[in-house]
Write a protein that holds these residues in place. Structure first.
Motif, PDB file in Angstrom:
ATOM      1  N   ILE A  15       0.877  -1.175   0.000  1.00  0.00           N
ATOM      2  CA  ILE A  15       0.000   0.000   0.000  1.00  0.00           C
ATOM      3  C   ILE A  15       0.912   1.222   0.000  1.00  0.00           C
ATOM      4  CG2 ILE A  15      -1.810   1.260   1.227  1.00  0.00           C
ATOM      5  CD1 ILE A  15      -2.412  -1.481   2.647  1.00  0.00           C
ATOM      6  N   VAL A  16       0.886   1.996  -1.064  1.00  0.00           N
ATOM      7  CA  VAL A  16       1.853   3.075  -1.249  1.00  0.00           C
ATOM      8  C   VAL A  16       1.164   4.426  -1.147  1.00  0.00           C
ATOM      9  CG1 VAL A  16       3.615   4.065  -2.757  1.00  0.00           C
ATOM     10  CG2 VAL A  16       3.210   1.593  -2.773  1.00  0.00           C
ATOM     11  N   VAL A  17       1.697   5.278  -0.283  1.00  0.00           N
ATOM     12  CA  VAL A  17       1.280   6.685  -0.205  1.00  0.00           C
ATOM     13  C   VAL A  17       2.429   7.507  -0.776  1.00  0.00           C
ATOM     14  CG1 VAL A  17       0.550   8.581   1.276  1.00  0.00           C
ATOM     15  CG2 VAL A  17      -0.105   6.227   1.851  1.00  0.00           C
ATOM     16  N   ALA A  18       2.238   8.077  -1.959  1.00  0.00           N
ATOM     17  CA  ALA A  18       3.301   8.797  -2.670  1.00  0.00           C
ATOM     18  C   ALA A  18       2.978  10.288  -2.726  1.00  0.00           C
ATOM     19  CB  ALA A  18       3.469   8.245  -4.086  1.00  0.00           C
ATOM     20  N   ILE A  19       3.944  11.117  -2.307  1.00  0.00           N
ATOM     21  CA  ILE A  19       3.776  12.570  -2.288  1.00  0.00           C
ATOM     22  C   ILE A  19       4.865  13.191  -3.151  1.00  0.00           C
ATOM     23  CG2 ILE A  19       3.643  14.630  -0.850  1.00  0.00           C
ATOM     24  CD1 ILE A  19       2.845  12.923   1.486  1.00  0.00           C
ATOM     25  N   TYR A  52      -0.126  -7.010   3.418  1.00  0.00           N
ATOM     26  CA  TYR A  52       0.549  -5.970   2.646  1.00  0.00           C
ATOM     27  C   TYR A  52       1.385  -5.078   3.566  1.00  0.00           C
ATOM     28  CZ  TYR A  52      -2.058  -6.857  -1.693  1.00  0.00           C
ATOM     29  OH  TYR A  52      -2.562  -7.423  -2.838  1.00  0.00           O
ATOM     30  N   THR A  53       2.471  -4.547   3.005  1.00  0.00           N
ATOM     31  CA  THR A  53       3.250  -3.530   3.714  1.00  0.00           C
ATOM     32  C   THR A  53       2.638  -2.151   3.444  1.00  0.00           C
ATOM     33  OG1 THR A  53       4.759  -3.394   1.822  1.00  0.00           O
ATOM     34  CG2 THR A  53       5.415  -4.815   3.660  1.00  0.00           C
ATOM     35  N   LEU A  54       2.938  -1.213   4.333  1.00  0.00           N
ATOM     36  CA  LEU A  54       2.485   0.175   4.173  1.00  0.00           C
ATOM     37  C   LEU A  54       3.717   1.026   3.901  1.00  0.00           C
ATOM     38  CD1 LEU A  54       0.319   2.395   4.311  1.00  0.00           C
ATOM     39  CD2 LEU A  54       0.683   2.483   6.789  1.00  0.00           C
ATOM     40  N   THR A  55       3.813   1.570   2.694  1.00  0.00           N
ATOM     41  CA  THR A  55       5.005   2.303   2.269  1.00  0.00           C
ATOM     42  C   THR A  55       4.671   3.770   2.031  1.00  0.00           C
ATOM     43  OG1 THR A  55       5.955   0.336   1.215  1.00  0.00           O
ATOM     44  CG2 THR A  55       6.808   2.480   0.519  1.00  0.00           C
ATOM     45  N   PHE A  56       5.458   4.645   2.641  1.00  0.00           N
ATOM     46  CA  PHE A  56       5.348   6.081   2.406  1.00  0.00           C
ATOM     47  C   PHE A  56       6.530   6.502   1.541  1.00  0.00           C
ATOM     48  CE2 PHE A  56       3.360   5.226   6.526  1.00  0.00           C
ATOM     49  CZ  PHE A  56       2.099   5.767   6.316  1.00  0.00           C
ATOM     50  N   ALA A  57       6.246   7.223   0.465  1.00  0.00           N
ATOM     51  CA  ALA A  57       7.290   7.611  -0.483  1.00  0.00           C
ATOM     52  C   ALA A  57       7.109   9.065  -0.877  1.00  0.00           C
ATOM     53  CB  ALA A  57       7.248   6.717  -1.721  1.00  0.00           C
TER      54      ALA A  57
END
Length: 447
Positions: free
Chosen positions: A108-112, A170-175
Motif C-alpha cells: 500500500i503506497v502513499v506517494a507525495i 501488505y506492507t504500508l510504504t510512504f514515499a
C-alpha cells in the motif's frame, strides 16, 4: 580613525578565509562522505527505482495517457489507484499525492510529490522551520513538514486503515521526493506513534523511502527510526546538505555570493563537536543510500555504485560545490541512476549464478547486518553524547527496547540535555538489552 585603518586588514583576513574555504570545497567530493560505507545489495535496493516511478506518476493528470513517463513506463495499473489529491483538494497544506494499491508487490503506497516552484503554499510549508520550534518523541522536527504530515494522516487515516484491514499481509510504504520526502518521513513517524488508529499495524510492515530529502529531524530521531526510514541521495544533491535555515537559503538563492558567504561563515565557525551536541540541529532521516555516478578528475559518468549506512557523524554535513548539485536533486535523474544501479546489481547476481537458497541466506545475513548497524549507530551516538540518543521511542528502534521505554509525552517535556547520572544509567540499561556475557566472560551481541 584607528578602527577605519583596521578595516583593510579585516577585509584581507576575511578574503583569505573565503579563499581557503572555496579551495577546500573544490577538493571536497561527495564520495568522501560514504567511502567507508558498505555496498547496498539488490534485494534491499530493489524498491527504490519503482518508488521513484510512483512519485513521478503523481505529476500525471491521467495515468492512462501519460505525458512524462520514463523509459519503460511507470509500471502501474491505473485501476489500482485508490485516490488522488490535487492542489485544490489539499488546500495548500501539502503537495499533491496519491494512494496506490500495488497488488504485484503486496504494498500500500502513499506517494507525495516534491516542491512546485510555482506554488507559494509549498514554499510556506518548507520555510516554516524555525529553530527548535517543534518537539516530537524526545527530539526536534521540521515544523511545517510535521503540520503537513498531520494533515495527511487526519485526511486519509480511515482510508489507510480500511486498506490495511482488507490486505493484512501488505506492507504500508510512504514515499516522497524533496518536500514530499520530508512529509512522508514525519508521516511514517506519526503512524508509528499512532498505530492503534490503523488497526495496530506491526512496525515491521511500515517503511518509508525519502528521495532527496530535506533535513527534517534531529540526530537522535534520525538514528532511532533508521529501521523504518530510508533516505536516497544522488551524488552531489544540495538539499540534504543544506544545513542553514531553508528560509535564509531561498532568500539568497538569487545572490550566489551571499549564499556562499553565509555557508563559509557557518562551516568555518561551527565545530563538529558542537554540531553533534546541538539537539535542535536537523539531519537527513534514517538509513542513508548514496548513489555515486561520478569520480573526481574523470570525464563522464561511471557505472553507478550504491553505498549504505546508518552514520551518526558525517550525515552529509558539507555542501559540494559541483555543476550537478542542483540537477542531482531531480527525481527524474534519481530514478534513472537508481535503475541503472539496480540493473548492474542484478546482472552481477546472474553472472555469479547464486542458488536460490544462498540468496535467501544472504537476505537473512543482510537483515542481521542492518540490525547490527542500528546497534552500532546508537552506541556511537551515546559515545558522542548526542542528546537523547539513548532515550528510545515508545516503540523503540529495536523490539527489545519497547518494554519499559519512556513515553513520548514525557520525553517531550524533559530537557534534551540529560544529566550525567541519568545518561550513565540509560547507557547501562541499553548495554544490558543489547549485549550478554558468554561462557568465556566476554561481552557479545545478543543473537
Amino acid at each position: 580613525m584607528s578602527a577605519i585603518c583596521g578595516l583593510p586588514l579585516l577585509e584581507c583576513v576575511y578574503c583569505l578565509a573565503c579563499a581557503r574555504w572555496v579551495w577546500k570545497k573544490i577538493l571536497y567530493t561527495a564520495g568522501k562522505e560514504s567511502e567507508n560505507w558498505g555496498l547496498a545489495g539488490a534485494g534491499e535496493f530493489e524498491p527504490v527505482p519503482r518508488i521513484c516511478r510512483y512519485i513521478l506518476a503523481v505529476y500525471e493528470d491521467d495515468l492512462r495517457n501519460p505525458l512524462w513517463a520514463p523509459p519503460g513506463g511507470y509500471g502501474m495499473n491505473p485501476d489500482w489507484v485508490i485516490l488522488r489529491r490535487n492542489d485544490e483538494e489539499t488546500q495548500g497544506m501539502v503537495s499533491p499525492y496519491m494512494i496506490y494499491l500495488d497488488q504485484d508487490n503486496a504494498d500500500i503506497v502513499v506517494a507525495i510529490r516534491g516542491l512546485n516552484m510555482a506554488k507559494e503554499s509549498d514554499f510556506l510549508v518548507l520555510l516554516d522551520n524555525k529553530l527548535g520550534q517543534t518537539t516530537f518523541d524526545g527530539g526536534y522536527v521540521h515544523n511545517g513538514l510535521l503540520k503537513a504530515a498531520e494533515w495527511v494522516l487526519a485526511a486519509e487515516c480511515e482510508m489507510m486503515r480500511e486498506l490495511i484491514e482488507t490486505n493484512p499481509s501488505y506492507t504500508l510504504t510512504f514515499a516522497g521526493h524533496s518536500l514530499g520526502a520530508g512529509v512522508v518521513t514525519l508521516l511514517a513517524m506519526l503512524v508509528i506513534q499512532n498505530r492503534e488508529k490503523l488497526g495496530n499495524i506491526e512496525r515491521k510492515r511500515i517503511r518509508c523511502f525519502a528521495i532527496a530529502p530535506a533535513r527534517c529531524i534531529s540526530l537522535n530521531l534520525a538514528v532511532r527510526y533508521a529501521d523504518v526510514i530510508n533516505s536516497v541521495v544522488l551524488q552531489d544533491d544540495f538539499l540534504p546538505r543544506t544545513t542553514m535555515a531553508l528560509e535564509d537559503a531561498f532568500k539568497q538563492v538569487f545572490c550566489l555570493p551571499c549564499l556562499l558567504c553565509v555557508l563559509c561563515l557557518k562551516d568555518t565557525c561551527t565545530l563538529d563537536d558542537k554540531m553533534l551536541k546541538d539537539p535542535r540541529r536537523l539531519y537527513a532521516p534514517g538509513r542513508l543510500y548514496h548513489i555515486i555516478v561520478r569520480k573526481p578528475f574523470r570525464i563522464g559518468k561511471i557505472p553507478p555504485i550504491v553505498k549504505t549506512a546508518v552514520p551518526v557523524d558525517g550525515r552529509f554535513e558539507h555542501l559540494v560545490l559541483s555543476c550537478d548539485m542542483t540537477s542531482d536533486h531531480g527525481i527524474i535523474w534519481v530514478e534513472r541512476e537508481s535503475q541503472r544501479a539496480l540493473d548492474l546489481m542484478m546482472d552481477k547476481e546472474r553472472i555469479m549464478e547464486i542458488p536460490p537458497h544462498q540468496r535467501m541466506e544472504r537476505q537473512d545475513s543482510l537483515a542481521r547486518e542492518h540490525s547490527e548497524d542500528y546497534k552500532l549507530a546508537l552506541q556511537r551516538a551515546v559515545a558522542l553524547d548526542v542528546p537523547q540518543a539513548c532515550s528510545p521511542s515508545p516503540y523503540g528502534t529495536f523490539h527489545e527496547i519497547e518494554e519499559g521505554s519512556y513515553s513520548s509525552s514525557r520525553s517531550q517535556k524533559e530537557s534534551p540535555i540529560m544529566s550525567p547520572n541519568r545518561r550513565k544509567k540509560s547507557w547501562d540499561e541499553f548495554v544490558d538489552r543489547l549485549f550478554e556475557i558468554n561462557d568465556s566472560g566476554h561481552m557479545v551481541l545478543k543473537s
